[in-house]
Design a protein around this motif. Structure first.
Motif, PDB file in Angstrom:
ATOM      1  N   TYR A  36      32.878  74.188 -37.140  1.00  0.00           N
ATOM      2  CA  TYR A  36      32.305  74.728 -35.913  1.00  0.00           C
ATOM      3  C   TYR A  36      32.464  73.745 -34.760  1.00  0.00           C
ATOM      4  O   TYR A  36      32.673  72.543 -34.950  1.00  0.00           O
ATOM      5  CB  TYR A  36      30.835  75.085 -36.108  1.00  0.00           C
ATOM      6  CG  TYR A  36      29.922  73.896 -36.308  1.00  0.00           C
ATOM      7  CD1 TYR A  36      29.273  73.308 -35.227  1.00  0.00           C
ATOM      8  CD2 TYR A  36      29.696  73.364 -37.572  1.00  0.00           C
ATOM      9  CE1 TYR A  36      28.429  72.220 -35.402  1.00  0.00           C
ATOM     10  CE2 TYR A  36      28.858  72.288 -37.756  1.00  0.00           C
ATOM     11  CZ  TYR A  36      28.233  71.708 -36.669  1.00  0.00           C
ATOM     12  OH  TYR A  36      27.408  70.627 -36.857  1.00  0.00           O
ATOM     13  N   GLU A  63      26.928  79.958 -33.613  1.00  0.00           N
ATOM     14  CA  GLU A  63      26.034  81.025 -33.187  1.00  0.00           C
ATOM     15  C   GLU A  63      25.073  81.389 -34.319  1.00  0.00           C
ATOM     16  O   GLU A  63      25.404  81.254 -35.504  1.00  0.00           O
ATOM     17  CB  GLU A  63      26.848  82.239 -32.731  1.00  0.00           C
ATOM     18  CG  GLU A  63      27.731  81.914 -31.523  1.00  0.00           C
ATOM     19  CD  GLU A  63      28.340  83.142 -30.892  1.00  0.00           C
ATOM     20  OE1 GLU A  63      28.150  84.254 -31.435  1.00  0.00           O
ATOM     21  OE2 GLU A  63      29.025  82.996 -29.858  1.00  0.00           O
ATOM     22  N   ARG A 110      28.264  91.838 -35.075  1.00  0.00           N
ATOM     23  CA  ARG A 110      27.464  90.712 -35.552  1.00  0.00           C
ATOM     24  C   ARG A 110      26.720  91.015 -36.847  1.00  0.00           C
ATOM     25  O   ARG A 110      26.632  90.159 -37.736  1.00  0.00           O
ATOM     26  CB  ARG A 110      26.465  90.279 -34.462  1.00  0.00           C
ATOM     27  CG  ARG A 110      27.158  89.644 -33.257  1.00  0.00           C
ATOM     28  CD  ARG A 110      26.161  89.280 -32.165  1.00  0.00           C
ATOM     29  NE  ARG A 110      26.809  88.386 -31.215  1.00  0.00           N
ATOM     30  CZ  ARG A 110      26.366  87.167 -30.908  1.00  0.00           C
ATOM     31  NH1 ARG A 110      25.276  86.705 -31.499  1.00  0.00           N
ATOM     32  NH2 ARG A 110      26.993  86.414 -30.044  1.00  0.00           N
ATOM     33  N   SER A 150      34.297  78.793 -36.232  1.00  0.00           N
ATOM     34  CA  SER A 150      33.624  79.582 -35.201  1.00  0.00           C
ATOM     35  C   SER A 150      32.821  78.651 -34.307  1.00  0.00           C
ATOM     36  O   SER A 150      32.690  77.455 -34.575  1.00  0.00           O
ATOM     37  CB  SER A 150      32.679  80.606 -35.837  1.00  0.00           C
ATOM     38  OG  SER A 150      31.517  79.965 -36.351  1.00  0.00           O
ATOM     39  N   ARG A 151      32.249  79.220 -33.266  1.00  0.00           N
ATOM     40  CA  ARG A 151      31.214  78.511 -32.528  1.00  0.00           C
ATOM     41  C   ARG A 151      29.908  78.602 -33.318  1.00  0.00           C
ATOM     42  O   ARG A 151      29.759  79.472 -34.182  1.00  0.00           O
ATOM     43  CB  ARG A 151      31.044  79.122 -31.140  1.00  0.00           C
ATOM     44  CG  ARG A 151      32.209  78.831 -30.204  1.00  0.00           C
ATOM     45  CD  ARG A 151      31.984  79.395 -28.825  1.00  0.00           C
ATOM     46  NE  ARG A 151      32.022  80.853 -28.838  1.00  0.00           N
ATOM     47  CZ  ARG A 151      31.831  81.616 -27.757  1.00  0.00           C
ATOM     48  NH1 ARG A 151      31.571  81.047 -26.583  1.00  0.00           N
ATOM     49  NH2 ARG A 151      31.884  82.925 -27.832  1.00  0.00           N
ATOM     50  N   ASP A 168      33.138  84.073 -34.603  1.00  0.00           N
ATOM     51  CA  ASP A 168      32.217  84.390 -33.519  1.00  0.00           C
ATOM     52  C   ASP A 168      32.811  85.400 -32.530  1.00  0.00           C
ATOM     53  O   ASP A 168      32.079  85.993 -31.735  1.00  0.00           O
ATOM     54  CB  ASP A 168      31.832  83.116 -32.761  1.00  0.00           C
ATOM     55  CG  ASP A 168      33.056  82.402 -32.189  1.00  0.00           C
ATOM     56  OD1 ASP A 168      33.862  81.892 -32.992  1.00  0.00           O
ATOM     57  OD2 ASP A 168      33.227  82.371 -30.957  1.00  0.00           O
ATOM     58  N   GLU A 169      34.128  85.599 -32.572  1.00  0.00           N
ATOM     59  CA  GLU A 169      34.783  86.530 -31.655  1.00  0.00           C
ATOM     60  C   GLU A 169      34.800  87.958 -32.187  1.00  0.00           C
ATOM     61  O   GLU A 169      35.321  88.862 -31.540  1.00  0.00           O
ATOM     62  CB  GLU A 169      36.200  86.043 -31.347  1.00  0.00           C
ATOM     63  CG  GLU A 169      36.210  84.626 -30.787  1.00  0.00           C
ATOM     64  CD  GLU A 169      37.417  84.315 -29.931  1.00  0.00           C
ATOM     65  OE1 GLU A 169      38.081  85.256 -29.468  1.00  0.00           O
ATOM     66  OE2 GLU A 169      37.677  83.130 -29.719  1.00  0.00           O
ATOM     67  N   ILE A 219      25.827  83.436 -37.475  1.00  0.00           N
ATOM     68  CA  ILE A 219      26.758  82.764 -38.395  1.00  0.00           C
ATOM     69  C   ILE A 219      26.084  81.568 -39.053  1.00  0.00           C
ATOM     70  O   ILE A 219      26.178  81.368 -40.265  1.00  0.00           O
ATOM     71  CB  ILE A 219      28.033  82.321 -37.650  1.00  0.00           C
ATOM     72  CG1 ILE A 219      28.773  83.555 -37.116  1.00  0.00           C
ATOM     73  CG2 ILE A 219      28.942  81.493 -38.556  1.00  0.00           C
ATOM     74  CD1 ILE A 219      29.954  83.226 -36.228  1.00  0.00           C
ATOM     75  N   ARG A 220      25.384  80.795 -38.261  1.00  0.00           N
ATOM     76  CA  ARG A 220      24.748  79.585 -38.784  1.00  0.00           C
ATOM     77  C   ARG A 220      23.678  79.910 -39.824  1.00  0.00           C
ATOM     78  O   ARG A 220      23.588  79.236 -40.860  1.00  0.00           O
ATOM     79  CB  ARG A 220      24.116  78.787 -37.641  1.00  0.00           C
ATOM     80  CG  ARG A 220      23.390  77.526 -38.128  1.00  0.00           C
ATOM     81  CD  ARG A 220      22.898  76.682 -36.974  1.00  0.00           C
ATOM     82  NE  ARG A 220      22.101  77.458 -36.050  1.00  0.00           N
ATOM     83  CZ  ARG A 220      22.295  77.457 -34.733  1.00  0.00           C
ATOM     84  NH1 ARG A 220      23.274  76.750 -34.211  1.00  0.00           N
ATOM     85  NH2 ARG A 220      21.521  78.182 -33.945  1.00  0.00           N
TER      86      ARG A 220
END
Length: 290
Positions: free
Chosen positions: A116, A271, A240, A268-269, A235-236, A274-275
């Protein structure tokens, strides 16, 4: 005096003509619906040919989602320049190569590596380079590069089918084709099931079956180490809830199959959706420094 009309006798039609009552001789899974509107009768006929379609046609994978896409037409257009990011690449390669066959200990390697970082820090370049490296070693199970605003590559709809189609490829995991084809032909899997459920049936379960009873070809490849799946730009993906559900299923799979010689590199970032699922002992956060 009007002439009385006699009803015309029905004429048998040869099955080779595909006409009349023999039209549906070779059709499967068809339904016939009947409607009456304004005294006009309509018969609606739907034929489902899922049983006869080629498996690749059935899965209908995205052609521009893997590391083999043309990055000029299907971004991200990124890869590590020769001689750059060497320590990080070495760490990732070492993680992929860690054995899953040794007795379980507290230091047992994680099965999911979450790479990340902020936008532009090089996550996609690392994912592309790692994908190319393990594809050349014939140890890449599949790769998928999400990209915001790129149609189906920014949604989860075709993710499972695209990954499954790659899994059957000659460079991927031998022995998975039969299980994938069987799952794809089950009623509702491709049409009604959410993506996380599709992924279990089309990717994780076939992997598990093939890795549990490896063929000679599989055994030869497993000598080199675990297989790798790469998912970049998670993340894109706009869906979600589907992403969160997929990550939960993935973490759960490795909890119940700790010895599976399979690794997932996800970038990913950082977010929340996801985290949160990845804050687990099965996953390893790994920051991507610039």
């Amino acid at each position: 005096m009007a002439q009385q009309m006699r009803p015309r006798e029905a004429t048998p039609i040869d099955a080779q003509t595909n006409e009349g009552p023999n039209f549906f001789a070779n059709a499967t899974n068809f339904t016939i619906g009947h409607q009456v509107n304004n005294n006009i009768q309509h018969t609606n006929i739907t034929v489902n040919n899922i049983g006869s379609q080629d498996i690749q046609t059935l899965l209908n994978p995205l052609p521009d989602a893997s590391h083999l896409r043309n990055p000029k037409r299907s971004p991200p257009d990124a890869a590590c320049l020769p001689g750059t990011r060497l320590p990080l690449l070495k760490s990732i390669k070492s993680w992929v190569g860690s054995s899953a066959l040794l007795p379980t200990t507290k230091d047992d390697p994680t099965r999911i590596l979450w790479l990340y970082g902020y936008v532009g820090c090089g996550k996609s370049a690392l994912a592309q380079t790692i994908s190319e490296t393990f594809y050349a070693k014939k140890r890449l199970a599949a790769s998928f590069f999400f990209f915001r605003g790129a149609g189906d590559r920014s949604r989860s709809t075709r993710f499972a089918c695209t990954m499954a189609a790659q899994l059957m490829d000659a460079h991927a995991v031998p022995g998975t084709r039969g299980a994938i084809e069987s799952a794809a032909r089950r009623p509702g899997i491709l049409t009604d099931s959410p993506m996380p459920v599709q992924f279990v049936h089309l990717f994780l379960d076939p992997c598990k079956a093939a890795l549990r009873k490896p063929s000679w070809a599989m055994a030869q490849q497993m000598v080199s180490g675990p297989f790798l799946a790469v998912v970049d730009g998670l993340d894109e993906c706009e869906d979600r809830d589907e992403v969160r559900g997929w990550l939960e299923r993935l973490v759960g799979f490795f909890k119940t199959n700790p010895k599976a010689p399979l690794r997932f590199l996800i970038s990913s970032r950082a977010e929340d959706h996801i985290r949160s699922p990845l804050e687990d002992e099965e996953a390893k956060p790994f920051v991507a420094p610039p």
